[in-house]
Design a protein around this motif. Structure first.
Motif, mmCIF file in Angstrom:
data_model
loop_
_atom_site.group_PDB
_atom_site.id
_atom_site.type_symbol
_atom_site.label_atom_id
_atom_site.label_comp_id
_atom_site.label_asym_id
_atom_site.label_seq_id
_atom_site.Cartn_x
_atom_site.Cartn_y
_atom_site.Cartn_z
ATOM 1 N N THR A 111 0.778 -1.344 0.399
ATOM 2 C CA THR A 111 -0.047 0.216 0.027
ATOM 3 C C THR A 111 0.693 1.302 -0.039
ATOM 4 N N GLU A 112 0.092 2.547 -0.326
ATOM 5 C CA GLU A 112 0.416 3.065 -0.514
ATOM 6 C C GLU A 112 1.811 3.799 0.699
ATOM 7 N N GLU A 113 1.168 3.234 2.311
ATOM 8 C CA GLU A 113 1.909 3.930 3.115
ATOM 9 C C GLU A 113 3.077 3.010 3.994
ATOM 10 N N ASP A 114 3.225 1.764 3.096
ATOM 11 C CA ASP A 114 4.803 1.285 2.602
ATOM 12 C C ASP A 114 5.483 1.827 2.301
ATOM 13 N N THR A 115 6.503 0.900 3.006
ATOM 14 C CA THR A 115 7.719 1.282 2.688
ATOM 15 C C THR A 115 8.644 0.184 2.042
ATOM 16 N N ALA A 116 9.762 0.135 1.176
ATOM 17 C CA ALA A 116 10.432 -1.227 0.160
ATOM 18 C C ALA A 116 11.924 -0.623 0.338
ATOM 19 N N PHE A 117 12.750 -1.694 0.853
ATOM 20 C CA PHE A 117 13.539 -2.167 0.520
ATOM 21 C C PHE A 117 14.657 -2.302 -0.994
ATOM 22 N N VAL A 118 15.296 -1.777 -1.981
ATOM 23 C CA VAL A 118 14.809 -2.290 -3.084
ATOM 24 C C VAL A 118 16.520 -2.687 -3.528
ATOM 25 N N VAL A 119 17.154 -3.660 -4.253
ATOM 26 C CA VAL A 119 18.194 -4.171 -4.271
ATOM 27 C C VAL A 119 17.974 -4.110 -5.807
ATOM 28 N N THR A 120 19.483 -3.602 -6.610
ATOM 29 C CA THR A 120 18.732 -4.190 -8.223
ATOM 30 C C THR A 120 20.211 -4.275 -8.740
ATOM 31 N N THR A 121 20.151 -5.648 -8.856
ATOM 32 C CA THR A 121 21.307 -5.988 -9.633
ATOM 33 C C THR A 121 21.924 -6.471 -11.112
ATOM 34 N N ARG A 122 20.712 -5.984 -12.117
ATOM 35 C CA ARG A 122 20.675 -5.957 -13.436
ATOM 36 C C ARG A 122 20.923 -4.503 -13.649
ATOM 37 N N GLU A 123 19.830 -3.570 -13.527
ATOM 38 C CA GLU A 123 19.180 -2.587 -14.051
ATOM 39 C C GLU A 123 19.769 -1.315 -13.307
ATOM 40 N N SER A 124 20.212 -0.121 -13.300
ATOM 41 C CA SER A 124 19.993 0.634 -12.458
ATOM 42 C C SER A 124 19.492 1.151 -11.824
ATOM 43 N N ALA A 125 19.910 2.510 -10.794
ATOM 44 C CA ALA A 125 18.255 3.235 -10.449
ATOM 45 C C ALA A 125 17.505 3.626 -10.795
ATOM 46 N N ASN A 126 17.752 4.551 -11.811
ATOM 47 C CA ASN A 126 17.155 5.087 -13.004
ATOM 48 C C ASN A 126 15.576 4.664 -13.127
ATOM 49 N N ARG A 127 16.354 3.412 -14.042
ATOM 50 C CA ARG A 127 15.359 2.623 -14.584
ATOM 51 C C ARG A 127 15.263 1.651 -13.817
ATOM 52 N N ILE A 165 10.047 3.221 -2.314
ATOM 53 C CA ILE A 165 10.922 2.746 -1.868
ATOM 54 C C ILE A 165 12.136 3.639 -1.900
ATOM 55 N N SER A 166 13.465 2.568 -1.507
ATOM 56 C CA SER A 166 14.359 3.047 -2.328
ATOM 57 C C SER A 166 15.202 1.965 -2.130
ATOM 58 N N ILE A 167 16.981 2.740 -2.272
ATOM 59 C CA ILE A 167 17.332 1.384 -3.589
ATOM 60 C C ILE A 167 19.034 1.537 -3.346
ATOM 61 N N VAL A 168 19.284 0.224 -3.080
ATOM 62 C CA VAL A 168 20.760 -0.573 -3.402
ATOM 63 C C VAL A 168 20.840 -0.527 -4.629
ATOM 64 N N ASP A 169 21.884 -0.170 -5.104
ATOM 65 C CA ASP A 169 21.906 0.316 -6.989
ATOM 66 C C ASP A 169 23.542 -1.040 -7.634
ATOM 67 N N THR A 170 23.657 -1.879 -7.217
ATOM 68 C CA THR A 170 24.879 -2.444 -7.693
ATOM 69 C C THR A 170 25.601 -2.170 -9.134
ATOM 70 N N VAL A 171 25.188 -2.039 -9.801
ATOM 71 C CA VAL A 171 25.131 -1.650 -11.630
ATOM 72 C C VAL A 171 25.863 -0.665 -11.941
ATOM 73 N N SER A 172 25.074 0.582 -11.287
ATOM 74 C CA SER A 172 25.643 1.751 -12.155
ATOM 75 C C SER A 172 27.206 1.781 -11.484
ATOM 76 N N GLU A 173 27.596 3.536 -12.497
ATOM 77 C CA GLU A 173 29.158 3.635 -12.443
ATOM 78 C C GLU A 173 28.996 4.655 -11.161
ATOM 79 N N GLN A 174 27.866 5.726 -10.733
ATOM 80 C CA GLN A 174 28.303 5.987 -9.073
ATOM 81 C C GLN A 174 28.057 5.274 -7.807
ATOM 82 N N GLN A 175 29.769 4.652 -7.978
ATOM 83 C CA GLN A 175 29.603 3.185 -6.963
ATOM 84 C C GLN A 175 30.044 4.139 -5.839
ATOM 85 N N SER A 176 29.262 3.562 -4.600
ATOM 86 C CA SER A 176 29.843 3.812 -2.961
ATOM 87 C C SER A 176 29.445 5.041 -3.209
ATOM 88 N N ILE A 177 28.124 6.249 -3.482
ATOM 89 C CA ILE A 177 27.685 7.654 -3.933
ATOM 90 C C ILE A 177 26.260 7.188 -2.798
#
Length: 229
Positions: free
Chosen positions: A52-68, A85-97
């Motif tokens: 629901t819109e009151e929920d939150t989610a942590f999303v880890v993406t390992t194939r597509e970028s955060a923007n995608r 949602i909040s995202i951990v992006d493991t694939v984009s070039e802006q690493q550790s930012i």
């Protein structure tokens, strides 16, 4: 971020079957697909359907970028709203930012196989999230790149550490291309989940689901049943 950051996102017109009623909050679920589970945004679709819109989610993406991921997720949103949602992006070039994209907090890590950084990134997102009594969900859009980069035993240990981010009423969704892994790898992961959601395409324009509880144990018969459609 990446080359498709400002491109038009097209979500193919799919007929998506209703999710099984037995798939409920408070579960850790292996979302098993033939091919990349990110291709049809399966875990994101489930989050939109179950949250629901009151929920939150942590999303880890390992194939597509955060923007995608953000663009696809926004396209999937319905009239009833969807979890933030909040995202951990493991694939984009802006690493550790760490950065804020609109209302979405994104943390970058060097690679899908850097699990210690992944744990730290999820901890940072959890610490910065607004406290809420609503459900908290955790999604790893595809475990397959992680399992290709490090041992299944190590992945299992890390999953035991991070699945606690899911609240009592939330879902933990772990996407996987089960055709890319051997029996030993599946056996190492299956005891950590409450069930396997098999995703099939009876026709090119339709997604169907079959949920099989695992009872915390790897079962060859469950795997065999899940491949039939």
């Amino acid at each position: 971020m990446d080359g498709n950051a400002n491109s038009t996102v097209e979500i193919e017109a799919l007929l998506v079957d209703p999710l099984p009623e037995s798939l409920s909050g408070g579960s850790t679920v292996l979302v098993a697909t033939t091919g990349d589970p990110s291709q049809h945004a399966v875990c994101l679709r489930i989050l939109c359907a179950q949250g629901t819109e009151e929920d939150t989610a942590f999303v880890v993406t390992t194939r597509e970028s955060a923007n995608r991921t953000i663009a696809v997720y926004n396209c999937l949103g319905g009239e009833t709203g969807q979890p933030s949602i909040s995202i951990v992006d493991t694939v984009s070039e802006q690493q550790s930012i760490s950065a804020l994209y609109g209302e979405t907090h994104v943390v970058f890590t060097p690679s899908p196989g850097d699990l210690e950084r992944l744990v730290m990134a999820l901890s940072d997102l959890s610490d910065s999230s607004v406290p809420s009594n609503r459900a908290h969900h955790l999604l790893i859009r595809s475990l397959t790149p992680v399992l290709k980069a490090t041992s299944a035993t190590h992945v299992g240990t890390v999953l035991e550490r991070i699945t606690g981010l899911r609240s009592e009423s939330g879902l933990c969704l772990l996407g996987i291309d089960y055709t890319a892994h051997d029996e030993e790898t599946m056996a190492a992961i299956a005891p950590l989940v409450d069930g396997v959601l098999w995703v099939t395409q009876p026709s090119p324009d339709r997604l169907a689901f079959d949920y099989q509880p695992t009872r915390g144990r790897h079962s060859r018969s469950v795997l065999d049943d899940g491949t039939d459609d």
